[in-house]
Design a protein around this motif. Structure first.
Motif, PDB file in Angstrom:
ATOM      1  N   LYS A  64       8.180  -4.372   4.377  1.00  0.00           N
ATOM      2  CA  LYS A  64       8.189  -3.927   3.328  1.00  0.00           C
ATOM      3  C   LYS A  64       9.061  -4.593   2.523  1.00  0.00           C
ATOM      4  O   LYS A  64      10.559  -3.916   2.962  1.00  0.00           O
ATOM      5  CB  LYS A  64       7.510  -2.892   2.451  1.00  0.00           C
ATOM      6  N   THR A 124      -3.092  -0.647  -3.251  1.00  0.00           N
ATOM      7  CA  THR A 124      -2.460   0.462  -4.448  1.00  0.00           C
ATOM      8  C   THR A 124      -2.149   1.253  -4.156  1.00  0.00           C
ATOM      9  O   THR A 124      -2.453   2.445  -2.842  1.00  0.00           O
ATOM     10  CB  THR A 124      -3.979   0.321  -4.867  1.00  0.00           C
ATOM     11  N   SER A 125      -0.770   1.906  -5.236  1.00  0.00           N
ATOM     12  CA  SER A 125      -0.729   3.768  -5.331  1.00  0.00           C
ATOM     13  C   SER A 125       0.060   3.316  -6.333  1.00  0.00           C
ATOM     14  O   SER A 125      -1.169   4.624  -6.453  1.00  0.00           O
ATOM     15  CB  SER A 125       1.223   3.186  -4.685  1.00  0.00           C
ATOM     16  N   SER A 126       0.547   3.428  -7.527  1.00  0.00           N
ATOM     17  CA  SER A 126       0.428   3.564  -9.329  1.00  0.00           C
ATOM     18  C   SER A 126      -1.362   3.819  -9.363  1.00  0.00           C
ATOM     19  O   SER A 126      -0.831   5.110  -9.941  1.00  0.00           O
ATOM     20  CB  SER A 126       0.726   2.436  -9.395  1.00  0.00           C
ATOM     21  N   PRO A 169       3.124   9.722  -2.280  1.00  0.00           N
ATOM     22  CA  PRO A 169       2.994  10.802  -2.171  1.00  0.00           C
ATOM     23  C   PRO A 169       1.468  11.703  -1.654  1.00  0.00           C
ATOM     24  O   PRO A 169       1.296  12.369  -0.965  1.00  0.00           O
ATOM     25  CB  PRO A 169       3.687  12.019  -3.163  1.00  0.00           C
ATOM     26  N   ASN A 213       9.790  -0.413   5.483  1.00  0.00           N
ATOM     27  CA  ASN A 213      10.473  -0.450   4.481  1.00  0.00           C
ATOM     28  C   ASN A 213      12.477  -0.449   4.087  1.00  0.00           C
ATOM     29  O   ASN A 213      12.969   0.655   4.557  1.00  0.00           O
ATOM     30  CB  ASN A 213      10.734   0.758   3.294  1.00  0.00           C
ATOM     31  N   LEU A 216      -2.533   6.964  -8.261  1.00  0.00           N
ATOM     32  CA  LEU A 216      -1.757   8.105  -8.454  1.00  0.00           C
ATOM     33  C   LEU A 216      -2.342   8.790 -10.012  1.00  0.00           C
ATOM     34  O   LEU A 216      -1.909   9.862 -10.504  1.00  0.00           O
ATOM     35  CB  LEU A 216      -0.192   8.188  -8.409  1.00  0.00           C
ATOM     36  N   LEU A 231      10.688   7.682 -11.304  1.00  0.00           N
ATOM     37  CA  LEU A 231       9.755   6.594 -11.110  1.00  0.00           C
ATOM     38  C   LEU A 231       8.266   6.105 -11.609  1.00  0.00           C
ATOM     39  O   LEU A 231       7.680   7.022 -12.050  1.00  0.00           O
ATOM     40  CB  LEU A 231       9.412   6.999  -9.281  1.00  0.00           C
ATOM     41  N   PRO A 289       3.374   8.347   3.220  1.00  0.00           N
ATOM     42  CA  PRO A 289       4.358   8.256   2.281  1.00  0.00           C
ATOM     43  C   PRO A 289       5.946   7.597   3.495  1.00  0.00           C
ATOM     44  O   PRO A 289       5.583   8.571   4.562  1.00  0.00           O
ATOM     45  CB  PRO A 289       4.675   9.218   1.716  1.00  0.00           C
ATOM     46  N   SER A 290       7.091   7.355   3.197  1.00  0.00           N
ATOM     47  CA  SER A 290       8.087   7.517   4.175  1.00  0.00           C
ATOM     48  C   SER A 290       8.675   8.449   4.431  1.00  0.00           C
ATOM     49  O   SER A 290       9.319   9.364   3.259  1.00  0.00           O
ATOM     50  CB  SER A 290       8.684   6.381   3.055  1.00  0.00           C
ATOM     51  N   ALA A 346       1.403   3.193   0.589  1.00  0.00           N
ATOM     52  CA  ALA A 346       2.487   4.499   0.333  1.00  0.00           C
ATOM     53  C   ALA A 346       2.579   5.615  -0.754  1.00  0.00           C
ATOM     54  O   ALA A 346       3.729   4.886  -1.938  1.00  0.00           O
ATOM     55  CB  ALA A 346       3.772   4.403   1.262  1.00  0.00           C
ATOM     56  N   THR A 367       1.593  -4.219  -5.366  1.00  0.00           N
ATOM     57  CA  THR A 367       2.150  -3.928  -6.659  1.00  0.00           C
ATOM     58  C   THR A 367       1.253  -4.165  -8.072  1.00  0.00           C
ATOM     59  O   THR A 367       0.876  -5.476  -8.161  1.00  0.00           O
ATOM     60  CB  THR A 367       3.404  -4.797  -6.925  1.00  0.00           C
ATOM     61  N   GLY A 368       0.880  -3.396  -9.022  1.00  0.00           N
ATOM     62  CA  GLY A 368       0.565  -3.491 -10.272  1.00  0.00           C
ATOM     63  C   GLY A 368      -0.854  -3.307  -9.718  1.00  0.00           C
ATOM     64  O   GLY A 368      -1.506  -3.865 -10.900  1.00  0.00           O
ATOM     65  N   LEU A 395       5.382   4.573 -12.578  1.00  0.00           N
ATOM     66  CA  LEU A 395       4.192   3.812 -12.416  1.00  0.00           C
ATOM     67  C   LEU A 395       3.708   2.524 -12.699  1.00  0.00           C
ATOM     68  O   LEU A 395       4.390   1.849 -13.911  1.00  0.00           O
ATOM     69  CB  LEU A 395       2.814   4.664 -12.721  1.00  0.00           C
ATOM     70  N   SER A 396       2.808   1.427 -12.167  1.00  0.00           N
ATOM     71  CA  SER A 396       2.946  -0.122 -12.328  1.00  0.00           C
ATOM     72  C   SER A 396       2.180  -0.201 -13.255  1.00  0.00           C
ATOM     73  O   SER A 396       0.681   1.143 -13.487  1.00  0.00           O
ATOM     74  CB  SER A 396       3.213  -0.486 -11.188  1.00  0.00           C
TER      75      SER A 396
END
Ligand SMILES: Cc1cc2nc3c(=O)[nH]c(=O)nc-3n(C[C@H](O)[C@H](O)[C@H](O)COP(=O)(O)O)c2cc1C
Length: 343
Positions: free
Chosen positions: A171, A267-269, A22, A134, A272, A216, A44-45, A20, A246-247, A218-219
Motif C-alpha cells: 500500500k 472501501t473503509s470510510s 478498526p 503499509n 465506518l 483521522l 486493520p494493521s 483496513a 480512497t473516496g 473519513l474520506s
C-alpha cells in the motif's frame, strides 16, 4: 451476474473489498461482510512499534530468567493486555480464516526492514491468505533524499518477501517524484499487488487551544481523483494486481475505479460512516449499472478508460489541463466516449 475477479492470486466473488480499519478487526463484521458480498477483507494493521514492543518484552523476560511465559506476563500487564498486541492479532487472523471462506488479508504497517519483519512469518502461519504491507514513512528529516526513501520501500518489501510465501501487496502513497517508476521498482522487488493509495495522517492545528489536533478524517468522494489518475496510468503496464482505494462513497466511485483499470476496489470510510451494510449498497449499485448496460461480467468494463485504452492518452496529462483551461474561454472540452460493446 458474474463479478468474479482475480486479486493477489486469489479468485474472488466480487471486486469490492473491505479495506483496513478498526471495523475489519471484528469477526462478526467479517462474517457480515462476506454475507453481503465482499470479495475479501483486509484486517486493520499491526504496527512495527507494537511488534518491537513485544520483542523487547520477550527479551526482558528471557534475560531476567523468568521461565514461565504466561506467569511472567503478569509482570508486564500493560503490554500483554492492551488489546492490540501481536499475539492477539494472530488470534484474530486464525478466527477470521476459520469463520469465512473469502480471503483474509493481514496488514503490516512499518518503516524499517529490521527484526520485526519475521512477524510476517507468524502472520502466514496463522493462515492469512495474503499480506498488505503499509509502508507508512514520512521523511520528516530534510536530509533524506528521494532515492533513499525509495530504497527504504524496496528493502522493506524484499525483507518481507523473503520471509513469506503468501502474496504481498504494497500500500503505497502518491508522494513520489515518479509514482509509476516507484510502482515498477516494487513489482520488480516482488510486489504481487499495489494498493493505491495510502492516506497519511495529517495533523491539524487547533486555533483555540493552540495545539496540534490529531484526528483521522473519513474520506469523501472528491478524493478519488488522484488514485483514479494513477490506476488509469498503471493499468495494463504492470503484472501486479491493482487495488484502488480512497473516496469510495457510492457505486459510482467503484465503477470509475474499475473503468480506470483496478482489479479490486477497497472501501473503509464509507463502511465506518454508513455501517457494514453499505457493502451491499455498493454492490447492488454496481450490479444495477452493469445490468442497465446488458453487461454480465466485469471484463467489458475493466480498464476501458485506462490510459492505454483511450483514444487520446494525453487526456491524462498536461495537454488536457490546457484544454480544460480553454474550456473556461468557451471552447468545448472532452474526449471520445468509449464503447462497452463487444469488439
Ligand atoms: C479509522 C481508520 C482506521 C484505519 N486504519 C488503517 C489501518 O490499520 N491500516 C491501514 O493500512 N489503513 C488504515 N486506514 C486507511 C484505510 O484503509 C484507507 O486506506 C483509507 O481510509 C482510504 O480509504 P477510504 O477512503 O475508503 O477510507 C484507516 C482509515 C480509517 C478512516
Amino acid at each position: 451476474m458474474d463479478l468474479t475477479t482475480r486479486y493477489l492470486g486469489h479468485d474472488l466473488n466480487s471486486p469490492l473489498l473491505a479495506g483496513a480499519s478498526p471495523l475489519t478487526g471484528d469477526i462478526g463484521n467479517i462474517r457480515l461482510l462476506e454475507d453481503l458480498g465482499a470479495g475479501a477483507v483486509v484486517l486493520p494493521s499491526i504496527f512495527e512499534e507494537q511488534i518491537e514492543h513485544e520483542n523487547e518484552l520477550m527479551d526482558r523476560l528471557t534475560t531476567t530468567g523468568i521461565d514461565s511465559y504466561s506467569e511472567a506476563l503478569t509482570y508486564f500487564p500493560s503490554a500483554a493486555t492492551n488489546g492490540t498486541d501481536p499475539r492477539r492479532y494472530l488470534e484474530i487472523i486464525r478466527r477470521a480464516v476459520e469463520a469465512v471462506d473469502i480471503p483474509i488479508v493481514a496488514s503490516l504497517n512499518g518503516i524499517t526492514d529490521h527484526g520485526w519483519i519475521t512477524y510476517a512469518q507468524e502472520i502466514e502461519q496463522a493462515g492469512a491468505d495474503a499480506l498488505e504491507l503499509n509502508i507508512y514513512f514520512i521523511p520528516a528529516t530534510i536530509d533524506i533524499s528521494g532515492h533513499q526513501v525509495e530504497q527504504r520501500y524496496v528493502s522493506i518489501l524484499k525483507a518481507v518477501k523473503k520471509a513469506v510465501k503468501i502474496p504481498v501487496a504494497v500500500k503505497l502513497n502518491p508522494y513520489f517524484s515518479a509514482v509509476g517508476h516507484m510502482a515498477c521498482q516494487l513489482v520488480e522487488a516482488g510486489a504481487d499487488g499495489l494498493v493505491l493509495f495510502n492516506r497519511f495522517y495529517q495533523p491539524d492545528i487547533d486555533l483555540t487551544r493552540l495545539t496540534l489536533s490529531p484526528s483521522l478524517e473519513l474520506s469523501s468522494a472528491a478524493e478519488i481523483r488522484l488514485p483514479l489518475l494513477w490506476v488509469a496510468l498503471l493499468a495494463g503496464r504492470t503484472s501486479a494486481s491493482l487495488a484502488a482505494g480512497t473516496g469510495v462513497e457510492s457505486a459510482d466511485e467503484v465503477i470509475k475505479y474499475l473503468l480506470a483499470g483496478a482489479d479490486v476496489v477497497m472501501t473503509s470510510s464509507a463502511l465506518l460512516r454508513y455501517g457494514v451494510g453499505h457493502m451491499k449498497v455498493l454492490l447492488d449499485g454496481l450490479k444495477g449499472w452493469l445490468a442497465a448496460r446488458d453487461l454480465d461480467t466485469l471484463d467489458r468494463l475493466r480498464g476501458r478508460l485506462s490510459q492505454l485504452n483511450i483514444a487520446d492518452p494525453t487526456a491524462f496529462e498536461r495537454a488536457n489541463y490546457i484544454q480544460v483551461l480553454q474550456g473556461y474561454r468557451g471552447k468545448p472540452v472532452g474526449n471520445q466516449p468509449v464503447s462497452l460493446a463487444p469488439d
